[in-house]
Design a protein around this motif. Structure first.
Motif, PDB file in Angstrom:
ATOM      1  N   TRP A   5       0.828  -1.204   0.000  1.00  0.00           N
ATOM      2  CA  TRP A   5       0.000   0.000   0.000  1.00  0.00           C
ATOM      3  C   TRP A   5       0.871   1.266   0.000  1.00  0.00           C
ATOM      4  CZ3 TRP A   5      -4.615   0.527  -1.610  1.00  0.00           C
ATOM      5  CH2 TRP A   5      -5.611  -0.423  -1.381  1.00  0.00           C
ATOM      6  N   ALA A   6       1.978   1.239   0.727  1.00  0.00           N
ATOM      7  CA  ALA A   6       2.848   2.419   0.770  1.00  0.00           C
ATOM      8  C   ALA A   6       3.362   2.767  -0.621  1.00  0.00           C
ATOM      9  CB  ALA A   6       4.012   2.183   1.733  1.00  0.00           C
ATOM     10  N   PHE A   7       3.800   1.777  -1.374  1.00  0.00           N
ATOM     11  CA  PHE A   7       4.282   2.051  -2.732  1.00  0.00           C
ATOM     12  C   PHE A   7       3.164   2.580  -3.615  1.00  0.00           C
ATOM     13  CE2 PHE A   7       7.952  -0.445  -1.461  1.00  0.00           C
ATOM     14  CZ  PHE A   7       8.969   0.227  -2.116  1.00  0.00           C
ATOM     15  N   TYR A   8       1.978   2.054  -3.426  1.00  0.00           N
ATOM     16  CA  TYR A   8       0.842   2.543  -4.218  1.00  0.00           C
ATOM     17  C   TYR A   8       0.580   4.016  -3.944  1.00  0.00           C
ATOM     18  CZ  TYR A   8      -3.999   3.369  -5.581  1.00  0.00           C
ATOM     19  OH  TYR A   8      -5.135   3.914  -6.125  1.00  0.00           O
ATOM     20  N   TRP A   9       0.484   4.380  -2.666  1.00  0.00           N
ATOM     21  CA  TRP A   9       0.144   5.765  -2.335  1.00  0.00           C
ATOM     22  C   TRP A   9       1.248   6.731  -2.766  1.00  0.00           C
ATOM     23  CZ3 TRP A   9      -4.679   6.312  -1.842  1.00  0.00           C
ATOM     24  CH2 TRP A   9      -5.470   5.412  -1.123  1.00  0.00           C
ATOM     25  N   VAL A  10       2.496   6.341  -2.580  1.00  0.00           N
ATOM     26  CA  VAL A  10       3.604   7.215  -2.986  1.00  0.00           C
ATOM     27  C   VAL A  10       3.598   7.413  -4.499  1.00  0.00           C
ATOM     28  CG1 VAL A  10       6.121   7.354  -3.158  1.00  0.00           C
ATOM     29  CG2 VAL A  10       5.069   6.705  -1.002  1.00  0.00           C
ATOM     30  N   ALA A  11       3.396   6.337  -5.253  1.00  0.00           N
ATOM     31  CA  ALA A  11       3.383   6.448  -6.709  1.00  0.00           C
ATOM     32  C   ALA A  11       2.163   7.210  -7.208  1.00  0.00           C
ATOM     33  CB  ALA A  11       3.427   5.057  -7.336  1.00  0.00           C
TER      34      ALA A  11
ATOM     35  N   HIS B 179      -4.029   2.815 -14.025  1.00  0.00           N
ATOM     36  CA  HIS B 179      -4.675   4.088 -13.729  1.00  0.00           C
ATOM     37  C   HIS B 179      -5.908   3.916 -12.850  1.00  0.00           C
ATOM     38  CE1 HIS B 179      -1.989   6.212 -16.417  1.00  0.00           C
ATOM     39  NE2 HIS B 179      -2.281   5.351 -17.386  1.00  0.00           N
ATOM     40  N   ARG B 180      -6.455   2.707 -12.823  1.00  0.00           N
ATOM     41  CA  ARG B 180      -7.598   2.451 -11.961  1.00  0.00           C
ATOM     42  C   ARG B 180      -7.140   2.379 -10.507  1.00  0.00           C
ATOM     43  NH1 ARG B 180      -9.844  -2.943 -14.542  1.00  0.00           N
ATOM     44  NH2 ARG B 180      -7.576  -3.282 -14.468  1.00  0.00           N
ATOM     45  N   PRO B 181      -7.899   2.947  -9.591  1.00  0.00           N
ATOM     46  CA  PRO B 181      -7.495   2.912  -8.172  1.00  0.00           C
ATOM     47  C   PRO B 181      -7.418   1.484  -7.653  1.00  0.00           C
ATOM     48  CG  PRO B 181      -9.251   4.524  -8.529  1.00  0.00           C
ATOM     49  CD  PRO B 181      -9.136   3.727  -9.793  1.00  0.00           C
ATOM     50  N   ALA B 182      -6.417   1.207  -6.855  1.00  0.00           N
ATOM     51  CA  ALA B 182      -6.345  -0.090  -6.178  1.00  0.00           C
ATOM     52  C   ALA B 182      -7.472  -0.177  -5.163  1.00  0.00           C
ATOM     53  CB  ALA B 182      -4.997  -0.252  -5.487  1.00  0.00           C
ATOM     54  N   GLN B 183      -8.030  -1.354  -4.994  1.00  0.00           N
ATOM     55  CA  GLN B 183      -9.147  -1.545  -4.086  1.00  0.00           C
ATOM     56  C   GLN B 183      -8.748  -2.479  -2.947  1.00  0.00           C
ATOM     57  OE1 GLN B 183     -12.045   0.097  -4.360  1.00  0.00           O
ATOM     58  NE2 GLN B 183     -11.198   1.122  -6.172  1.00  0.00           N
ATOM     59  N   PRO B 184      -9.210  -2.180  -1.733  1.00  0.00           N
ATOM     60  CA  PRO B 184      -8.917  -3.085  -0.616  1.00  0.00           C
ATOM     61  C   PRO B 184      -9.676  -4.392  -0.786  1.00  0.00           C
ATOM     62  CG  PRO B 184     -10.467  -1.387   0.064  1.00  0.00           C
ATOM     63  CD  PRO B 184     -10.016  -1.022  -1.315  1.00  0.00           C
ATOM     64  N   MET B 185      -9.049  -5.485  -0.372  1.00  0.00           N
ATOM     65  CA  MET B 185      -9.687  -6.783  -0.435  1.00  0.00           C
ATOM     66  C   MET B 185      -9.087  -7.661   0.656  1.00  0.00           C
ATOM     67  SD  MET B 185      -7.848  -8.570  -3.749  1.00  0.00           S
ATOM     68  CE  MET B 185      -8.416 -10.200  -3.260  1.00  0.00           C
ATOM     69  N   ARG B 186      -9.883  -8.601   1.109  1.00  0.00           N
ATOM     70  CA  ARG B 186      -9.409  -9.509   2.154  1.00  0.00           C
ATOM     71  C   ARG B 186      -8.361 -10.456   1.580  1.00  0.00           C
ATOM     72  NH1 ARG B 186     -10.820 -11.668   6.943  1.00  0.00           N
ATOM     73  NH2 ARG B 186     -12.847 -10.628   7.116  1.00  0.00           N
TER      74      ARG B 186
ATOM     75  N   ALA C  67      -5.647  -6.617   2.314  1.00  0.00           N
ATOM     76  CA  ALA C  67      -4.688  -6.389   1.244  1.00  0.00           C
ATOM     77  C   ALA C  67      -5.310  -5.505   0.161  1.00  0.00           C
ATOM     78  CB  ALA C  67      -4.222  -7.726   0.681  1.00  0.00           C
ATOM     79  N   SER C  68      -4.817  -5.610  -1.053  1.00  0.00           N
ATOM     80  CA  SER C  68      -5.320  -4.788  -2.150  1.00  0.00           C
ATOM     81  C   SER C  68      -5.404  -5.622  -3.412  1.00  0.00           C
ATOM     82  CB  SER C  68      -4.377  -3.599  -2.396  1.00  0.00           C
ATOM     83  OG  SER C  68      -3.154  -4.062  -2.952  1.00  0.00           O
TER      84      SER C  68
END
Length: 448
Positions: free
Chosen positions: A273-279, A422-429, A435-436
């Motif tokens: 998730w950290a890499f996703y948000w930073v990117a 380009h689509r937002p990552a979505q949270p998932m179990r 996770a995502s």
């Protein structure tokens, strides 16, 4: 005495919703019933009261109380994975004794030695990446986190047992992370589906082999002690309680399994998730890159702990989608009042970490990723609690935060990357963690 209100739909349907769409289930409950509600999410689908406001969380987490206990048997659904002798499933004096024995290896000067290993492992993994290559983040982070555990916890790096454990643990933990595996924890009667070739039996077969390797490692350590070792297993084997007693082989095994499961999945999730948000946020990436330039000059692993913006980025990552959604349950021992409800003995309570982190009164515009909020304000342990709280707070939290910061800092200091999707990552179990959907980055450039 009566429990707070909660959803009226059939229990089976609620548990399925919790397994398949946990955040939607929690958010709907919060919209309909507020900060305290009753669900059937307890062990064996028993009633479990969820609270998410800071005042109620402080009441149940701040200290051990006569009114509330921290029962290990409320977590017995984890026993097929973690065994019966880990901190997760122990209660009372046995839990306290084992926690005291487990604490020292995760603090103090030991962290620098672990930090050097984390940096080395991270550099080895990203050395295989090439410019313009597309990387799926989560498998890469899982590889790093598992190797970190095997090196720092077991003290293994190249031996045959290391290779066997890495392969078997990857298969076992990936199998356990499917939603079907979670369903089997709630509905153990379904574990026979598929017979000897079914998913549960496959998991059990893999666990038998993992158990054998761990016990072999413990046995070899006892037969051939090496007092120069600094890995966590060695330190745990040397630890003694107030009566001079050491941890048994079974206790060591179960604690190691808890560290393996929690360390690999939860940390890999947070780092992904950290890499996703930073990117995703160029302004965050630019500010973090500038701060990391000051660290790159000395490369002391412990110095990352002093970088305020890196800390804020990691905290905001853990806030918006915490890997663990609920705290460990508490049990009411004597009648206690929470938010106007007088709860009877035997009632199970849990703090909802996810909902606490989504409160607009605490975190304005809570759905937005904003590290600056952690620079502008200091949140209480009942407003920000990604590792739980009280006597059941995750024992490896300092190590987990250190690893998360160090992996992110090491990679960002050596390469530039961008999101591929380009689509937002979505949270998932994913198992018991949040996770995502797949996150892919493209390596833009590298530097030594």
């Amino acid at each position: 005495m009566s429990n707070p209100p909660g959803p009226k739909t059939p229990i089976l349907w609620q548990v399925i919703n919790w397994i398949v769409s946990p955040l939607s289930y929690l958010e709907q409950c919060a919209r309909n019933y507020g900060d305290v509600f009753t669900t059937p999410l307890g062990n064996k689908c028993a009633p479990l009261i969820c609270v998410s406001d800071p005042q109620s969380l402080e009441l149940i987490l701040s200290r051990d109380r006569q009114e509330l206990s921290t029962p290990g048997d409320a977590n017995e659904f984890t026993e097929p994975v973690l065994g019966t002798q880990s901190l997760v499933t122990l209660s009372g004096a046995r839990h306290q004794r084992q926690r005291q024995l487990m604490m020292p290896p995760f603090h103090g000067d030991r962290m620098k030695a672990y930090g050097n290993a984390i940096v080395e492992i991270t550099q080895t993994v990203i050395r295989e990446w090439s410019t313009k290559q597309t990387i799926e983040v989560r498998p890469a982070m899982q590889r790093i986190s598992l190797q970190v555990i095997l090196r720092t916890v077991f003290g293994l790096s190249t031996a045959s047992r290391y290779c066997q454990l890495e392969a078997l643990l990857t298969q076992m933990l990936d199998a356990f992370s499917h939603r079907l595996s979670v369903a089997l924890l709630y509905f153990p009667n379904l574990s026979g589906l598929g017979g000897s070739m079914g998913p549960w039996q496959t998991f059990l077969n893999q666990k038998v082999m993992v158990d054998q390797l761990i016990y072999e490692e413990i046995r070899d350590r006892r037969l051939n002690p090496d007092f120069s070792r600094t890995d966590i297993l060695h330190l745990l084997m040397e630890a003694r309680d107030d009566q001079g007693e050491a941890l048994t082989d079974e206790e060591l095994h179960d604690e190691l399994m808890a560290l393996l499961v929690g360390g690999r999945e939860a940390i890999a999730t947070a780092m992904s998730w950290a890499f996703y948000w930073v990117a995703k946020h160029p302004e965050v990436k630019a500010q973090l890159t500038t701060e990391l330039d000051t660290w790159r000059g000395n490369q002391d692993p412990l110095e990352v702990l002093k970088l305020p913006y890196l800390t804020a980025v990691c905290n905001e990552t853990l806030r918006i989608y915490p890997p663990g959604m609920l705290t460990f349950p508490r049990r009411v021992e004597t009648p206690i009042k929470i938010r106007g409800y007088l709860l009877k003995p035997g009632t199970l309570l849990t703090g909802c970490i996810y909902l606490a982190h989504q409160r607009e009164s605490t975190y304005p515009d809570a759905k937005t990723f904003c590290p600056q909020r952690f620079l502008d304000h200091k949140f209480s342990p009942y407003e920000f609690l990604p590792f739980g709280g009280g006597s059941r707070r995750c024992i490896g939290l300092a190590f987990a935060q250190f690893e998360m910061k160090l992996v992110l800092a090491t990679i960002m200091s050596q390469l530039d990357f961008a999101l591929m999707d380009h689509r937002p990552a979505q949270p998932m179990r994913r198992g018991v963690t949040l996770a995502s959907t797949p996150i892919r980055i493209r390596v833009i450039s590298q530097q030594p």
